[in-house]
Structures are given as structure tokens and as C-alpha cells.
Design a protein around this motif. Structure first.
Motif, short mmCIF file in Angstrom:
data_model
loop_
_atom_site.label_atom_id
_atom_site.label_comp_id
_atom_site.label_asym_id
_atom_site.label_seq_id
_atom_site.Cartn_x
_atom_site.Cartn_y
_atom_site.Cartn_z
N THR A 131 3.71 -1.25 -10.23
CA THR A 131 2.90 -2.46 -10.20
C THR A 131 2.93 -3.13 -11.58
N PRO A 132 4.02 -3.76 -11.93
CA PRO A 132 4.13 -4.41 -13.25
C PRO A 132 3.32 -5.70 -13.29
N PHE A 167 2.77 -9.33 -3.40
CA PHE A 167 2.78 -9.42 -4.86
C PHE A 167 1.39 -9.73 -5.40
N ARG A 168 0.70 -10.67 -4.74
CA ARG A 168 -0.65 -11.02 -5.17
C ARG A 168 -1.58 -9.82 -5.05
N GLU A 169 -1.54 -9.15 -3.92
CA GLU A 169 -2.43 -8.01 -3.70
C GLU A 169 -2.09 -6.84 -4.61
N SER A 170 -0.85 -6.78 -5.09
CA SER A 170 -0.45 -5.71 -6.02
C SER A 170 -0.85 -6.02 -7.46
N GLY A 171 -1.32 -7.22 -7.71
CA GLY A 171 -1.74 -7.59 -9.06
C GLY A 171 -0.63 -8.14 -9.93
N GLY A 229 15.25 -2.01 -13.35
CA GLY A 229 14.36 -1.07 -14.05
C GLY A 229 13.26 -1.78 -14.80
N SER A 230 12.64 -1.05 -15.71
CA SER A 230 11.47 -1.53 -16.44
C SER A 230 11.87 -2.20 -17.75
#
Length: 257
Positions: A131-132, A167-171, A229-230
Motif C-alpha cells: 500500500t504505497p 486505490f482510494r480505499e487502499s490509501g 518494485g519499490s
């Protein structure tokens, strides 16, 4: 030059000398990408009668160009919910921080009712529970022609409403895509993905929980050499008081410390 970043309970290092620019520059050539039925940008010297603001023409000591472009149709740009609202909201006011944890994912859009759609299932699988703060979506196949493509009347891929809501609900606060829009080119003004991501239910009267600081960046390009990736995202843009501004998102690979 390296920098150490602390985010919540994690600490990592980025090398500032190795930026990964994922923006598409604005040019006045036929190589410039174009969406939304407009002509290419104009970059031309100012003219006052016989005087021309161009050193090579011998009349000026400086190059003095004017630029005419549209942020939504001419290259990488970042927008806020003011893009779809009745009242004016500025992306320059919405974006007040510039470094974010980010995840780059690559997905194949799926065929649905004759369209190519980036689905919630595909992106959720690619995120694998992460959740980035920012999410960059690279659509496949990742053709180099994205940097100069003429999108008008081509019905490009887009996001399904459920994906934007996820995406919204994941923050996730900042969404970046290599598409001209998160919504279908011709959708009769529904703008379902934009509304779902910003949590806008009425464009005339904003609900209290509309996401004023969330942004959408469209028309990025991420080369194949950049692995999923990150990353740390540095999201910079020109200081226009407008719903959108041309922007230059830059990624930095991370190293745990």
C-alpha cells in the motif's frame, strides 16, 4: 549523493545521482504525443514588427520564446480533482509534498466489451498487498511509440471504476499511468475512474470526504529497463494555478538501511 528517508517504521536510502525520469517532454515537433483532438504545441520566438526574439536571427541578444500548449493533451501532467469539479481547485495548492513511497507495477489490460481495461484484479495481484503512497502503472506491451503517440479517436486503454475505487480505499494518494486518461476516451462525460479515485460524488457540491490532496498523473513513460518494485517518487510540476500542470515525476531506487 545519497539521502536517507524515514517513513513510519522503515528507513531506506536513495542515490540522488541516479534519477529515473518517467516524464515525456513537451516539444513543438511532430514527435510530441497528442490527445484530445488538439494540434501540437507551439514554441516560437516573440515578434515585435521586424524584431524577432531569436539570437540566430541576429536581432536579439537572447532567445525569447512563447509557448502554447495544453497540459492534458501534450505530455506528462498532474491533475487534481479540480479537473472535474464545477468550482475551481488548483493542483498547485493540492500538491504540497513532493517525495512519496511508490510502487511500479506492469499489467496487461484485459479485453472487455471491445475495450482494453486495466482491472482491479490485475493491479491488486501486482501490488501483492503493498500500500504505497503513490502507484505507477505501466501498461503492456510497453511500446516506445507511447512517447509520440497520437491518441485522438483511438480508444486507448483505461482503468475500470473498481480499480480506481480500490486505490482510494487502499490509501494510495498519487496515481500515475502511461495513458492519456484513467477514463475511457469517449464515455459521455461519466469519468467514473476519476470520480472514484477522488471520491467525488457530485461535481457541483463536493462531499466532505472528497480527496483534495490526491493527484492523478497521466502520460508518463517508464522504460523496460526499469524493473517493477519499490521506489521513492519525487513528483514535481510547474507552479500553475490550474486544475493541471505539466509535471516531471522522477523515481529513485531504494536500499534498506
Amino acid at each position: 549523493m545519497k539521502a536517507t528517508i524515514v517513513e513510519q517504521h522503515s528507513k531506506f536510502e536513495i542515490d540522488l545521482s541516479e534519477p529515473i525520469d518517467i516524464s515525456i517532454p513537451i516539444t513543438n515537433t511532430d514527435a510530441n504525443p497528442i490527445a484530445w483532438y488538439i494540434d501540437k504545441p507551439i514554441i516560437a520566438p516573440v515578434r515585435f514588427e521586424e524584431w524577432v526574439g531569436k539570437v540566430s536571427e541576429g536581432m536579439s541578444s537572447t532567445n525569447f520564446n512563447s509557448i502554447t500548449f495544453n497540459p492534458h493533451g501534450h505530455g506528462t501532467h498532474t491533475e487534481c480533482l479540480g479537473h472535474i469539479t464545477h468550482d475551481f481547485y488548483s493542483v498547485n495548492q493540492a500538491l504540497q509534498q513532493f517525495f512519496f513511497s511508490a510502487e511500479l507495477v506492469s499489467v496487461f489490460p484485459e479485453k472487455k466489451d471491445g475495450d482494453l481495461v486495466v482491472t482491479q484484479a490485475a493491479v491488486q495481484k501486482a501490488l501483492n498487498g503493498k500500500t504505497p503512497q503513490a502507484l505507477i502503472i505501466r501498461t503492456l506491451p510497453n511500446e516506445a511509440s507511447k512517447v509520440s503517440r497520437k491518441y485522438s479517436h483511438t480508444n486507448p486503454p483505461y482503468l475500470e471504476q473498481a480499480a480506481a475505487r480500490f486505490f482510494r480505499e487502499s490509501g494510495i494518494m498519487h496515481l500515475l499511468v502511461d495513458l492519456p486518461s484513467v477514463d475511457k476516451e469517449k464515455d459521455a462525460g461519466k469519468l467514473l475512474a476519476h470520480k472514484a479515485f477522488w471520491n467525488v460524488t457530485d461535481v457541483r457540491v463536493l462531499n466532505a470526504d472528497a480527496r483534495m490532496q490526491a493527484t492523478i498523473t497521466e502520460m508518463v513513460f517508464v522504460k523496460d529497463s526499469v524493473a517493477d518494485g519499490s521506489y521513492v517518487l519525487n513528483l514535481q510540476m510547474a507552479s500553475f494555478e490550474n486544475d493541471a500542470s505539466p509535471s516531471r515525476p522522477v523515481l529513485f531506487a531504494t536500499k534498506a538501511v
